[in-house]
Design a protein around this motif. Sequence first.
Motif, short mmCIF file in Angstrom:
data_model
loop_
_atom_site.label_atom_id
_atom_site.label_comp_id
_atom_site.label_asym_id
_atom_site.label_seq_id
_atom_site.Cartn_x
_atom_site.Cartn_y
_atom_site.Cartn_z
N GLY A 1 1.68 3.94 -5.12
CA GLY A 1 1.81 4.69 -6.37
C GLY A 1 3.22 5.16 -6.68
O GLY A 1 3.41 5.87 -7.68
N SER B 1 3.94 3.84 -0.64
CA SER B 1 5.06 4.11 -1.55
C SER B 1 6.40 3.91 -0.85
O SER B 1 7.39 3.50 -1.48
CB SER B 1 4.99 5.55 -2.07
N ALA C 1 -4.82 10.01 2.97
CA ALA C 1 -5.51 8.72 2.80
C ALA C 1 -5.70 8.08 4.18
O ALA C 1 -5.06 8.47 5.16
CB ALA C 1 -4.71 7.80 1.89
N TYR D 1 5.95 12.06 3.09
CA TYR D 1 6.65 10.83 2.69
C TYR D 1 6.51 10.72 1.18
O TYR D 1 5.88 11.57 0.55
CB TYR D 1 6.13 9.60 3.46
N VAL E 1 0.82 -1.21 0.00
CA VAL E 1 0.00 0.00 0.00
C VAL E 1 0.85 1.26 0.00
O VAL E 1 0.55 2.22 -0.71
CB VAL E 1 -0.98 -0.01 1.20
N PHE F 1 -8.26 9.85 -3.18
CA PHE F 1 -8.16 9.01 -1.98
C PHE F 1 -8.69 9.78 -0.78
O PHE F 1 -9.09 9.20 0.23
CB PHE F 1 -6.71 8.60 -1.72
N TYR G 1 -9.62 0.80 -3.53
CA TYR G 1 -8.73 -0.22 -2.97
C TYR G 1 -9.28 -1.62 -3.27
O TYR G 1 -8.53 -2.54 -3.58
CB TYR G 1 -8.56 -0.02 -1.47
C1 PHB Z 1 1.05 5.38 -1.28
O1 PHB Z 1 1.78 5.44 -0.27
O2 PHB Z 1 1.52 5.19 -2.42
C2 PHB Z 1 -0.40 5.56 -1.13
C3 PHB Z 1 -1.04 5.25 0.07
C4 PHB Z 1 -2.41 5.40 0.19
C5 PHB Z 1 -3.15 5.84 -0.89
C6 PHB Z 1 -2.54 6.14 -2.09
C7 PHB Z 1 -1.15 6.00 -2.22
O3 PHB Z 1 -4.47 5.96 -0.78
#
Ligand code: PHB
Length: 393
Positions: A123, A100, A224, A169, A98, A251, A301
């Motif tokens: 992502g 990055s 998110a 982050y 989940v 998100f 998701y």
């Molecule tokens: C990510 O950390 O890439 C991330 C996490 C939650 C999201 C979208 C991207 O909803």
Amino acid sequence: MKRATLATLAAATTLALPAATAADTVDIGLLLPFSGVYASLGNEIEAGFALGLATYGNELGVEIILHREDTEVTPAVGLARTRKLILQDDVDAIVGIVSSGVLGAVRDLVDGAGVPLIVANAGNDEATGEACSPWITRVSFSNGQVNRPMGRWMAEQGIETVYTLAPDYAAGRQMIEGFAGAFTEAGGTILGSDFTPFQQTQDFGPYIAQAQASGADALFVFYAGGEAISFVNQYASFGAGDDLPLYGSGFLTSQLYVDAQGPSAEGVITALHYVPTIDNPENAAFVAAFRDATGRTPSEYAVQGYDAARALVEALETGARDRETLGAALRQVSFDGPRGALAIDPATNNVVQPIYVYETVTGEGGMTQIVLAQLPAEADPVNGCAMPSMPTN
Ligand code: PHB
């Protein structure tokens, strides 16, 4: 670890597949956050994945053994769990991730070990850009892909100046970079940006006050999970909405937690690759099946987990059964799914898909989404990816 058999041996005669034998078993690592600020996202991806295997995998004649591991939302934990899946459980492929940050941490390990990874959320632009790998295939989205179209669309709506906020982050920084690059290229100006300490910010008030003081036409944010719920609720209580309307990466107002935001989310405009109100037959069937299975309306998701399962099944349908053959087959998948036509770009191994701009409004059974615009299918620029050919071991 939980061992779960989702698709059991079926009569091979019913399928145009190689005959199933007792050796038709694959071990799949399911690597998701089941604790921490993104735990609900992990659970939702798992529910979508289970539905996808039940929908597409039942007739396959292949036994899928799942090895379930919790990454928390911590890169070092994700790396340790990946190492266990590869070295101890000897998995044939991994599905999930989940954050990055976690994806960045495990990239070299899966690439070096030659283990196919189907990314079902994270992502991280680099994983399908300068750090791309033939072993990493992403069926979810990239951070830039979701946000660039929104930068252009907001400029077209006559919004001239924007302030941005996101967690500090990789995903927060990349989402804002994607949005801001496209917005400024289309003539807009970013008046200021703040990055809030990830998983540690309880009070967004000072950041919202700063954004309001900037005099920007609009605020654009990415949050998110638990942070999205707190942010949207605090934003509504702050009462800045009339001066500084709230926009974001979709998100922010995900179907997964929009009912926890309730009327605070009313009127927020965001963009995403999936909302449950997309009008096509595949989505109608998916929404009905997910509601039957879980009692709730699916979010992005859920669809990412569902499509990850479908991609895995398509790869297995080619006869692929091990790391090498699965890795090669996964890059070729394409199908019409709940979010529309879905294909993997061979230049980056990232998904190509349309992006939807939507407004959150109060509906009959809770908050819902009105699609304001469907923007053309968006492929990422190669971003420094020189895709190596698949090594033969
Ligand atoms: C990510 O950390 O890439 C991330 C996490 C939650 C999201 C979208 C991207 O909803």
